[in-house]
Design an enzyme around this catalytic site. Structure first.
Site, PDB file in Angstrom:
ATOM      1  N   SER A 104      10.814  69.683  15.619  1.00 57.34           N
ATOM      2  CA  SER A 104      11.942  69.973  16.496  1.00 57.34           C
ATOM      3  C   SER A 104      11.545  69.905  17.974  1.00 57.34           C
ATOM      4  O   SER A 104      11.121  68.875  18.461  1.00 57.34           O
ATOM      5  CB  SER A 104      12.525  71.333  16.120  1.00 57.34           C
ATOM      6  OG  SER A 104      13.776  71.546  16.717  1.00 57.34           O
ATOM      7  N   ASP A 246      16.780  67.817  21.612  1.00 60.48           N
ATOM      8  CA  ASP A 246      15.375  68.110  21.381  1.00 60.48           C
ATOM      9  C   ASP A 246      14.799  67.016  20.483  1.00 60.48           C
ATOM     10  O   ASP A 246      15.466  66.024  20.197  1.00 60.48           O
ATOM     11  CB  ASP A 246      15.188  69.502  20.788  1.00 60.48           C
ATOM     12  CG  ASP A 246      15.923  69.671  19.465  1.00 60.48           C
ATOM     13  OD1 ASP A 246      16.850  68.885  19.196  1.00 60.48           O
ATOM     14  OD2 ASP A 246      15.578  70.590  18.699  1.00 60.48           O
TER      15      ASP A 246
END
Length: 452
Positions: A104, A246
């Site tokens: 992530s 992200d």
């Protein structure tokens, strides 16, 4: 062995904490747990496997694919795609499980393994515990049951995944984005191709930054955790708004035309009003976590909308939404879930829907986000304390009561133990930042003295 699964899959430094051996073993265990219900006569279990562009994702993908195929699972390898794309494809392709390799928003040396169950849903704690138990059982000696011959899984690349996902994003948009100029910061991550393609097809004029992943530069000074470049680019190009993702694009933060940040709470507020207007905000309710800004709660009350708050983590938001049939939820960090169109937080979908609201209303993003006023928020991490006593200390409880009395209805106190470190997070909101800072420091001192 400590619990392998954290708040979002198994994560660690690739090739140190998260090794090829661990990835292979967990994948075999996941195949036994998640594909077991589908192993009836005539059915070959299938898995969708994707990754973000991290260099370590290449060897970890190979390990995961090998583990699944060795357990008799056919693998559709979709390559570099966002986490929500893997979840979506797991559902629409009728796969028994999905696997995403990503850490992530973490720095490049880290990586992670996220599993999705049939339908593209994140795993409940019980399923994670079961996978971990099966993995540990075989790690310590019990042999796997291994198919041979025609029973082994087959592996093929599924390049159609990109088009399937982008087409889905365009199909669920309420209106086009013609006339909008948008800057996209892709964090050199998994959405570097997907997001610009989707925004362009929707009619927006697109400027991209952070869209040249090389395996090493993911999240490096860009994306949703580093908005400085996006703010500057929006102003430089005279754009209507900017969108930041992200590394695996399950998050979305935004920037208005003047370069001001629009966080997850504000995005939720804008989408909540849009969905109520469209009649799709079931129960006139939004789900958020206890970390949402008090200004968000006050705005929802003023607009006549209900707010349900959960523990921190998008998985808890999603659980509440599914249990109660709510349509919209998310976190201040930019995980936004539109449950009618996604099974998990989807940063590209969120950005598209936010831009669609700007296009439909003709209002600026700043005007739309102005529906809520972010109250000043101070967060202090108090380290090296006994976090297990945060809810039982009488001294601390008395200090919190006094702080809440001082802040009144326009302030809030939240004390929360870290899930991974020996620290307590002290969060204070108030209409005046100096008051918030003073109260937070006073409470932090009490935490240190009472729990040190």
């Amino acid at each position: 062995m400590g619990r392998l699964f954290g708040t979002d899959g198994v994560r660690g430094v690739a090739n140190a904490d998260l090794t090829a051996e661990l990835a292979l073993g967990l994948s075999v265990a996941a195949a036994h747990v998640l594909a077991e219900a589908g192993t009836f006569e005539g059915h070959r279990p299938t898995a969708v496997v994707g990754r973000d562009p991290r260099a370590s994702g290449e060897f970890l993908e190979a390990a995961v694919v090998a583990g699944l195929a060795s357990a008799g699972v056919d693998v559709l390898r979709v390559g570099v795609l966002p986490t929500p794309a893997v979840a979506h494809l797991t559902g629409v392709l009728g796969a028994d499980l999905g696997v995403m390799l990503s850490a992530s928003h973490n720095a490049m040396p880290d990586n992670g393994i996220k599993f999705f169950a049939r339908g593209g849903h994140k795993l409940a704690d019980e399923l994670e515990d079961k996978i971990e138990a099966v993995y540990e059982e075989h790690r310590t000696g019990a042999p796997w049951e291994r198919p041979t011959g025609a029973g082994v899984g087959r592996v093929r690349d599924f390049g159609e995944g990109f088009e399937t996902y982008v087409s889905h994003l365009i199909a669920v948009l309420p209106n086009r984005l013609d006339g909008l100029k948008v800057v996209l910061d892709e964090a050199h991550g998994a959405a570097a191709r997907v997001s610009p393609e989707a925004f362009s097809r929707a009619g927006a004029q697109v400027v991209t930054i952070g869209a040249e992943p090389d395996g090493l530069n993911i999240n490096d000074g860009c994306g949703s955790t580093h908005l400085e470049l996006l703010k500057a680019a929006v102003v430089e190009h005279g754009a209507d708004l900017g969108i930041a993702h992200d590394g695996d694009a399950d998050r979305c933060l935004a920037v208005d035309a003047a370069g001001n940040e629009v966080d997850g709470d504000q995005i939720l507020a804008v989408l909540a009003l849009a969905m109520r207007e469209a009649g799709t905000l079931r129960g006139d309710t939004v789900v958020a976590t206890v970390m949402s800004n008090l200004g968000f709660k006050l705005a929802m009350e003023r607009e006549g909308l209900n707010l349900v708050q959960t523990s921190v983590g998008d998985r808890y938001v999603l659980e509440s939404m599914k249990e109660n049939g709510y349509a919209l939820g998310g976190e201040q960090s930019g995980h936004v879930i539109v449950l009618d169109h996604a099974t998990t937080g989807d940063g590209t979908l969120t950005g598209l829907m936010l831009a669609a609201r700007v296009a439909a209303t003709g209002k600026s993003l700043a005007d739309l986000a102005g529906v809520m006023e972010r109250l000043p928020q101070i967060l202090i991490n108090v380290k090296d304390v006994d976090k297990s006593r945060v809810t039982t200390s009488g001294e601390l409880a008395a200090a919190v009561i006094e702080a809440e009395r001082e802040l009144g209805s326009t302030g809030r106190v939240l004390l929360r133990s870290s899930g991974t470190e020996p620290l307590v997070r002290v969060m204070v909101e108030a209409a005046d930042i100096e008051q918030a800072r003073a109260v937070a420091q006073r409470l932090a001192d009490v935490v240190k003295s009472a729990l040190g």
